[in-house]
Structures are given as C-alpha cells and as structure tokens.
Design a protein around this motif. Structure first.
Motif, PDB file in Angstrom:
ATOM      1  N   PRO A 157      14.805   0.547  -3.159  1.00 35.50           N
ATOM      2  CA  PRO A 157      15.048  -0.636  -2.249  1.00 35.50           C
ATOM      3  C   PRO A 157      13.951  -0.771  -0.991  1.00 35.50           C
ATOM      4  CG  PRO A 157      16.751   1.029  -1.955  1.00 35.50           C
ATOM      5  CD  PRO A 157      15.695   1.471  -3.103  1.00 35.50           C
ATOM      6  N   TRP A 158      13.748  -1.815  -0.334  1.00 32.14           N
ATOM      7  CA  TRP A 158      13.120  -1.768   0.788  1.00 32.14           C
ATOM      8  C   TRP A 158      13.581  -1.926   1.982  1.00 32.14           C
ATOM      9  CZ3 TRP A 158       7.878  -1.418   0.251  1.00 32.14           C
ATOM     10  CH2 TRP A 158       7.164  -1.508  -1.206  1.00 32.14           C
ATOM     11  N   THR A 159      13.367  -1.060   2.990  1.00 35.94           N
ATOM     12  CA  THR A 159      13.853  -1.267   4.508  1.00 35.94           C
ATOM     13  C   THR A 159      13.043  -2.071   5.349  1.00 35.94           C
ATOM     14  OG1 THR A 159      15.189   0.894   4.008  1.00 35.94           O
ATOM     15  CG2 THR A 159      14.872   0.171   6.206  1.00 35.94           C
ATOM     16  N   TYR A 175       6.836  -5.963   7.976  1.00 38.05           N
ATOM     17  CA  TYR A 175       6.718  -4.980   7.041  1.00 38.05           C
ATOM     18  C   TYR A 175       7.899  -4.243   6.552  1.00 38.05           C
ATOM     19  CZ  TYR A 175       6.133  -1.091  10.009  1.00 38.05           C
ATOM     20  OH  TYR A 175       6.118   0.302  10.789  1.00 38.05           O
ATOM     21  N   ALA A 176       7.951  -3.936   5.396  1.00 35.42           N
ATOM     22  CA  ALA A 176       9.141  -3.000   4.975  1.00 35.42           C
ATOM     23  C   ALA A 176       8.580  -1.575   4.329  1.00 35.42           C
ATOM     24  CB  ALA A 176       9.946  -3.792   3.843  1.00 35.42           C
ATOM     25  N   THR A 177       9.536  -0.754   3.987  1.00 32.22           N
ATOM     26  CA  THR A 177       9.103   0.614   3.605  1.00 32.22           C
ATOM     27  C   THR A 177       9.879   0.913   2.374  1.00 32.22           C
ATOM     28  OG1 THR A 177      10.264   2.030   5.198  1.00 32.22           O
ATOM     29  CG2 THR A 177       7.884   1.488   5.572  1.00 32.22           C
ATOM     30  N   ALA A 178       9.660   1.690   1.438  1.00 36.41           N
ATOM     31  CA  ALA A 178      10.361   2.394   0.092  1.00 36.41           C
ATOM     32  C   ALA A 178       9.605   3.560  -0.169  1.00 36.41           C
ATOM     33  CB  ALA A 178      10.453   1.265  -0.888  1.00 36.41           C
ATOM     34  N   THR A 179      10.456   4.185  -0.948  1.00 38.17           N
ATOM     35  CA  THR A 179       9.857   5.548  -1.413  1.00 38.17           C
ATOM     36  C   THR A 179       9.402   5.236  -2.942  1.00 38.17           C
ATOM     37  OG1 THR A 179      12.167   6.318  -2.180  1.00 38.17           O
ATOM     38  CG2 THR A 179      11.090   7.097  -0.163  1.00 38.17           C
ATOM     39  N   VAL A 219       0.795  -1.055   0.073  1.00 40.94           N
ATOM     40  CA  VAL A 219      -0.016   0.002  -0.045  1.00 40.94           C
ATOM     41  C   VAL A 219       1.008   1.142   0.078  1.00 40.94           C
ATOM     42  CG1 VAL A 219      -1.878  -1.014   1.138  1.00 40.94           C
ATOM     43  CG2 VAL A 219      -0.307   0.031   2.642  1.00 40.94           C
ATOM     44  N   LYS A 220       0.473   2.284  -0.692  1.00 37.82           N
ATOM     45  CA  LYS A 220       1.106   3.440  -0.556  1.00 37.82           C
ATOM     46  C   LYS A 220       0.263   4.360   0.327  1.00 37.82           C
ATOM     47  CE  LYS A 220       2.627   7.256  -3.585  1.00 37.82           C
ATOM     48  NZ  LYS A 220       2.765   7.901  -4.987  1.00 37.82           N
ATOM     49  N   ILE A 221       1.120   5.182   1.210  1.00 37.76           N
ATOM     50  CA  ILE A 221       0.351   6.018   2.299  1.00 37.76           C
ATOM     51  C   ILE A 221       1.510   7.462   2.388  1.00 37.76           C
ATOM     52  CG2 ILE A 221      -0.361   6.420   4.556  1.00 37.76           C
ATOM     53  CD1 ILE A 221      -0.839   3.584   5.021  1.00 37.76           C
ATOM     54  N   ASP A 222       1.095   8.543   1.836  1.00 35.71           N
ATOM     55  CA  ASP A 222       1.679   9.842   1.889  1.00 35.71           C
ATOM     56  C   ASP A 222       3.291   9.716   1.298  1.00 35.71           C
ATOM     57  OD1 ASP A 222      -0.556  11.007   3.233  1.00 35.71           O
ATOM     58  OD2 ASP A 222       0.486  10.522   5.041  1.00 35.71           O
TER      59      ASP A 222
END
Length: 153
Positions: free
Chosen positions: A76-78, A67-71, A43-46
């Motif tokens: 790449p996923w963190t 979960y991981a995050t990316a821009t 999902v994309k949030i803000d």
C-alpha cells in the motif's frame, strides 16, 4: 496499476487497481465531481518506492505534484501530506504532470508544465525544478524553479 501481458503491448484488465486517488484538500480544490489524479512516475531508492502524481484538473491553477511511498511496488501507498511542487511553492499556476530524472551531476530534477500565465492555462509552458532527497523523503530546492526556453507562439 495493471499487469502487462507477455507481449508487453497490452494489459491484463482484470488486474487493474488504483494506487492513489485525489482526496479533499490540496488534491481537489474545486470539489470536482470527477477527481483527477494522474501522471504517475515510480522510482525505487534504498528499498523505498516513490510514486509521484499530479492532482486537480490541469486547468485548475492549483494543479500540483505530490508523492506517496511504499515498500513494495504493489503498495500500500502512503501519501505525503502536502504537495511537493505547487503554485504556492513556485509562484506559478498549474504546476504539474511531469517526470523525475537525475541530471548529469546526479541531482534529482522534475520537469513539468505550468499555465501560460495567470489567466490562460494553455498553451502550457515547460519548467524544471530541483528536488532534494534525504532519508525523510523529497523536498523542493528553493529558488530552483525555472522555465525552459521555448519557441514564441
């Protein structure tokens, strides 16, 4: 992650690449030869992409969601360091492989499966938890875990 062909029925196999994989720690508590990282949801949030995934084999009591995050959806996923949903946080074995959604009240929720009981992983039971999203990421809402009503087997 893999690009789709124009027909949206198949993928371009040469474009396949791994976004996240199971590593030591909570993601591979049995030190398995074949590590499991599955059940992705993005999902994309803000402007931030959140990739939810489950690790450990579903038969493992430690099966959990992280979960991981990316821009960018390409990474790449963190990874977040600790699981978001786990037996330690819920009190139930085998908490994993679900999906994220918002309910009618606009609250984030995650539907998942658990083991049947402490000795049997199957047939699995279905549960729901509420999640909280802030600028620091997602967290489990304490006390929100509950099983969905199911037929008697």
């Amino acid at each position: 992650m893999t690009e789709m062909n124009k027909n949206l029925k198949s993928v371009k196999e040469k474009t396949a690449r791994e976004c996240v994989s199971a590593e030591k720690g909570w993601e591979d508590t049995w030190n398995a030869d074949w590590k499991v990282c599955e059940g992705p949801t993005v999902v994309k949030i803000d402007g931030t992409y959140y990739l939810f995934f489950s690790c450990n084999d579903y038969r493992n009591p430690d099966y959990a969601v992280g979960y991981a995050t990316a821009t960018s959806p390409l990474g790449p996923w963190t990874k977040h360091k600790e699981p978001l949903i786990s037996p330690r946080l819920t009190g139930y074995n085998g908490t994993g492989h679900g999906d994220l959604f918002k309910n009618a009240a606009g609250e984030w929720q995650y539907v998942l499966h658990t083991h049947r009981n402490t000795t049997q992983p199957t047939p699995r039971k279905v549960a729901l938890v509420k999640l909280r999203h802030t600028d620091r990421g997602f967290s489990l809402v304490n006390g929100s875990f509950h099983f969905l009503k199911q037929d008697k087997r």
